[in-house]
Design a protein around this motif. Structure first.
Motif, mmCIF file in Angstrom:
data_model
loop_
_atom_site.group_PDB
_atom_site.id
_atom_site.type_symbol
_atom_site.label_atom_id
_atom_site.label_comp_id
_atom_site.label_asym_id
_atom_site.label_seq_id
_atom_site.Cartn_x
_atom_site.Cartn_y
_atom_site.Cartn_z
ATOM 1 N N ALA A 27 31.578 35.503 32.661
ATOM 2 C CA ALA A 27 32.127 36.325 33.787
ATOM 3 C C ALA A 27 33.206 37.137 33.302
ATOM 4 O O ALA A 27 34.178 36.606 32.746
ATOM 5 C CB ALA A 27 32.360 35.523 35.049
ATOM 6 N N ILE A 28 33.406 38.305 33.597
ATOM 7 C CA ILE A 28 34.497 39.267 33.407
ATOM 8 C C ILE A 28 35.262 39.695 34.839
ATOM 9 O O ILE A 28 34.434 40.076 35.516
ATOM 10 C CB ILE A 28 34.221 40.372 32.658
ATOM 11 C CG1 ILE A 28 33.556 39.812 31.354
ATOM 12 C CG2 ILE A 28 35.392 41.117 32.218
ATOM 13 C CD1 ILE A 28 33.109 41.181 30.621
ATOM 14 N N ARG A 29 36.447 39.498 35.078
ATOM 15 C CA ARG A 29 36.940 39.643 36.233
ATOM 16 C C ARG A 29 38.389 40.578 36.160
ATOM 17 O O ARG A 29 39.188 40.310 35.427
ATOM 18 C CB ARG A 29 37.354 38.369 36.987
ATOM 19 C CG ARG A 29 38.034 38.750 38.568
ATOM 20 C CD ARG A 29 38.063 37.621 39.086
ATOM 21 N NE ARG A 29 38.872 37.662 40.271
ATOM 22 C CZ ARG A 29 38.925 37.027 41.543
ATOM 23 N NH1 ARG A 29 38.358 35.860 41.288
ATOM 24 N NH2 ARG A 29 39.270 37.567 42.622
ATOM 25 N N GLY A 30 38.279 41.682 36.828
ATOM 26 C CA GLY A 30 39.555 42.543 37.033
ATOM 27 C C GLY A 30 40.287 42.721 38.193
ATOM 28 O O GLY A 30 39.451 42.827 39.400
ATOM 29 N N GLU A 31 41.375 42.373 38.284
ATOM 30 C CA GLU A 31 42.309 42.472 39.602
ATOM 31 C C GLU A 31 43.454 43.518 39.418
ATOM 32 O O GLU A 31 44.136 43.519 38.310
ATOM 33 C CB GLU A 31 42.805 41.091 40.001
ATOM 34 C CG GLU A 31 41.788 40.086 40.181
ATOM 35 C CD GLU A 31 42.277 38.856 40.734
ATOM 36 O OE1 GLU A 31 43.377 38.968 41.443
ATOM 37 O OE2 GLU A 31 41.732 37.871 40.414
#
Length: 117
Positions: free
Chosen positions: A66-70
């Motif tokens: 999982a890759i998450r950007g904020e």
């Protein structure tokens, strides 16, 4: 058509490495996208004291596959500026920045997918 065991082994190795390569490229693409959104949001954010603008930051995390950007402000009033209140009109900065950058990110992900196929 494949000829010989060397070519078959090469293909097997390429297929085994593909998910990791794709994840690395996707992480890079997302990292660029969130930095670009951050920069655009800082440009678009209204300025009174400059605190809202300076509080906008971005981050990318990877956990397993999982890759998450904020992207967003740490200023507690950032959402009120973005969406407005009963007493203050909305002054969107984050949504327009996102809308500007996301198509480029989607193109980059499409290119990663195309390259893998």
């Amino acid at each position: 058509m494949l000829h010989g065991s060397n070519e078959i082994n090469r293909l097997a190795n390429d297929l085994t490495a593909a998910p990791l390569k794709a994840q690395r490229r996707a992480t890079t693409a997302l990292g660029k996208a969130v930095k670009d959104i951050e920069a655009a949001a800082k440009t678009l954010a209204p300025v009174d004291t400059g605190f809202l603008r300076s509080s906008i930051s971005s981050d990318v995390t990877v956990r397993g596959s999982a890759i998450r950007g904020e992207v967003g402000p740490t200023a507690n009033y950032g959402a009120y500026v973005e969406g407005g209140t009963r007493r203050q009109r909305a002054q969107p900065y984050l949504r327009p920045a996102t809308d500007m950058i996301v198509p480029r990110y989607e193109d980059a992900v499409a290119q990663i997918t195309e390259d893998l196929l």
